[in-house]
Design an enzyme around this catalytic site. Sequence first.
Site, mmCIF file in Angstrom:
data_model
loop_
_atom_site.group_PDB
_atom_site.id
_atom_site.type_symbol
_atom_site.label_atom_id
_atom_site.label_comp_id
_atom_site.label_asym_id
_atom_site.label_seq_id
_atom_site.Cartn_x
_atom_site.Cartn_y
_atom_site.Cartn_z
ATOM 1 N N GLU A 126 0.816 -1.220 0.000
ATOM 2 C CA GLU A 126 0.000 0.000 0.000
ATOM 3 C C GLU A 126 0.845 1.264 0.000
ATOM 4 O O GLU A 126 0.486 2.256 -0.622
ATOM 5 C CB GLU A 126 -0.946 0.012 1.205
ATOM 6 N N HIS A 196 -11.906 -5.982 8.016
ATOM 7 C CA HIS A 196 -12.583 -5.733 6.753
ATOM 8 C C HIS A 196 -13.800 -4.853 6.993
ATOM 9 O O HIS A 196 -14.748 -4.895 6.238
ATOM 10 C CB HIS A 196 -13.006 -7.052 6.091
#
Lengths: 417, 445
Positions: A126, A196
């Site tokens: 990322e 999540h």
Amino acid sequence: MALVAAAAGWLLRLRAAGAEGHWRRLRGAGLARGFLHPAATVEDAAQRRQVAHFTFQPDPEPREYGQTQKMNLFQSVSSALDNSLAKDPTAVIFGEDVAFGGVFRCTVGLRDKYGKDRVFNTPLCEQGIVGFGIGIAVTGATAIAEIQFADYIFPAFDQIVNEAAKYRYRSGDLFNCGSLTIRSPWGCVGHGALYHSQSPEAFFAHCPGIKVVIPRSPFQAKGLLLSCIEDKNPCIFFEPKILYRAAAEEVPVEPYNIPLSQAEVIQEGSDVTLVAWGTQVHVIREVASMAKEKLEVSCEVIDLRTIIPWDVDTICKSVIKTGRLLISHEAPLTGGFASEISSTVQALAPSPRLECSGAISAHCNLCLPGSSDSPASASQVAVITGTCRHTQLIFCISSRDRVSPCWSGWSRTPDLK
Amino acid sequence: MAVAIAAARVWRPNRGLSQAALLLLRRPGARGLARSHPHRQQQQFSSLDDKPQFPGASAEFIDKLEFIQPNVISGIPIYRVMDRQGQIINPSEDPHLPKEKVLKLYKSMTLLNTMDRILYESQRQGRISFYMTNYGEEGTHVGSAAALDNTDLVFGQYREAGVLMYRDYPLELFMAQCYGNISDLGKGRQMPVHYGCKERHFVTISSPLATQIPQAVGAAYAAKRANANRVVICYFGEGAASEGDAHAGFNFAATLECPIIFFCRNNGYAISTPTSEQYRGDGIAARGPGYGIMSIRVDGNDVFAVYNATKEARRRAVAENQPFLIEAMTYRIGHHSTSDDSSAYRSVDEVNYWDKQDHPISRLRHYLLSQGWWDEEQEKAWRKQSRKKVMEAFEQAERKPKPNPNLLFSDVYQEMPAQLRKQQESLARHLQTYGEHYPLEHFDK
């Protein structure tokens, strides 16, 4: 701690009872049965409630942007991306797994349509994705980066906060990365647990130089995403993942823009202002209709849409009118964005109608490890900590002061007892 | 998808593979996606051979248990063109640069050196808040800068002022940034030595280390897409190379096939941390092949070696759209910054050795002298002239006011949002009432 343990014990007993359907569990909890159920039958409610803690409420079909098509959230995002790549030859989309269409199908078909140099996978990194995106944007090309889940945006935090947000300022406007947009799935989905489900907007709210935008629906998403992509500042666009398939409505096929930093008053009211963003907007909409029906309370419902820079004027104007503010978000309570809104409103709203600090309440989701989408567990926790996520429970807490000792403001207003 | 199905059929005990199934076998990776590196293509699927089929590596089997020993005793050799006395060792490696260019290299290095001395002193005297010198590393800057096109984009760390010097960044602007005065194009917002220049394609420096590495890769990717025939060069130290961003940058550059030169200045120290505490492998050059990157190690104090390596890397990076890694070995003669006293962690003898015996400026001067392009008189005249130029710019910079406090609030966003405007107005009101408590006379009105 004892209270939490008691709640946990209670919860386990409920599960052991093997109750099916969320509504049945709730009945077993001993809360007032008839009170909590909306006018529809119990069975309808069970079916409707089984899947999510909210019901997506589509907006009326937009007429001013030409031909529309029924799209869900991921299709509307895909449409926005398609429009962007068609209009802007420098635009590229990249991130983990975007090439085959993305784990949420937001980029399906785009690589075939625009080429592998424009829609491509990156390695699993990322900080690299965002750094790379900044570099593309520095040259003036349009960079649309995807972070697979907002929960994984933290390795890129340095690049976002120390680099992207400060690029223009620190260089004296010689350089900037305004053509960078970062998209990421956001928020509760029911089974996502710790990693999540996160809503990290508050971390970024503390960072001048970037914009953070969260849509509530497919129509809003496309217009807001297009605005983010065209905006001359680096933007983070959080997409409520639970809405990817669950939310569908008519969305214009052609590109259109919804302005950033403008909150939307979805429903006018006079007694209390309800503010939320993303999925939670649908929860508070239901709360508003329940309040109207059961308590004859008129709620003004506002979708904040842009977290920073946020639309202070619209919120303040509304609170001056109603005198009461309730902000609801999924993210943790402490330091959540509701605290910024409530402190600003209290400082700025010079209205005698604003009775006391107790008139502003922040309702936030408590993210329990491994939490499932169970109103029962949430309600028990809500009683203890004052947080909740579900329409029924916000309504319950708001209207019945005995279960919400924190919200003293409510008990003081006689018309809401 | 046909490949996956065929593969599924192959993966059972290797008997009875039908002819039809064999026909379905296709080479993975050969689906029309061009690969510029032949070793990436995988072997044909066939259960008749005992070759490895793993998608993750192209290699043979071995039946002997053996760990690969990292080689740090005789590491990657260091390419050089001149010896320490400035004599060309191998004539075929002599770049044969014309006199003007070599003089420009020399003057850039010495002017930088002079500016460093004066600005370091000015910090000691409290005139500027902070400074970082480039002593000993001037060769890495000018050697590489000279090998690039003027429009090649530069991402630096903080010890690459020589690149700007070579690109004729005026002394006035170096000083303006260090003083944070109204002439600073950066509007006085950053600490000294955080230079940036759009005209000269030098991206503004930021303090966090290695953040520029993946950014440089993105810029290179965009340059490739634009068919700009530009390379991006990214400078960083051996310490910054330990950051995750460095790993990210290398990996992205290789997988996305970007025309970028990674230029590592390995100067032996990251503030007080010697290389023995920074890494255990064979420096930075040895990491390149791990990423699939063409790599070389050069003598950073040899301007011609740096030049040759950068020149060739540039040519190939643009032509072949692949990254190159150059590790320039050098030595940081000065302290890390004005906040550092390096005698706390290294000996004066060590520093003196490099200053006296292996300095990029002296080595080039020897070369110039041996070519007959320079002499003692010119040296004296140039020293005087360069000092005068620096002092003039310095005195001018001293006299200028600082930028208007309003500039605290602009450029945060492209447009000023309402909240910032309110804060700006609040400061203005505050200064109206309490301005006497602030040194407003030093600031632009």
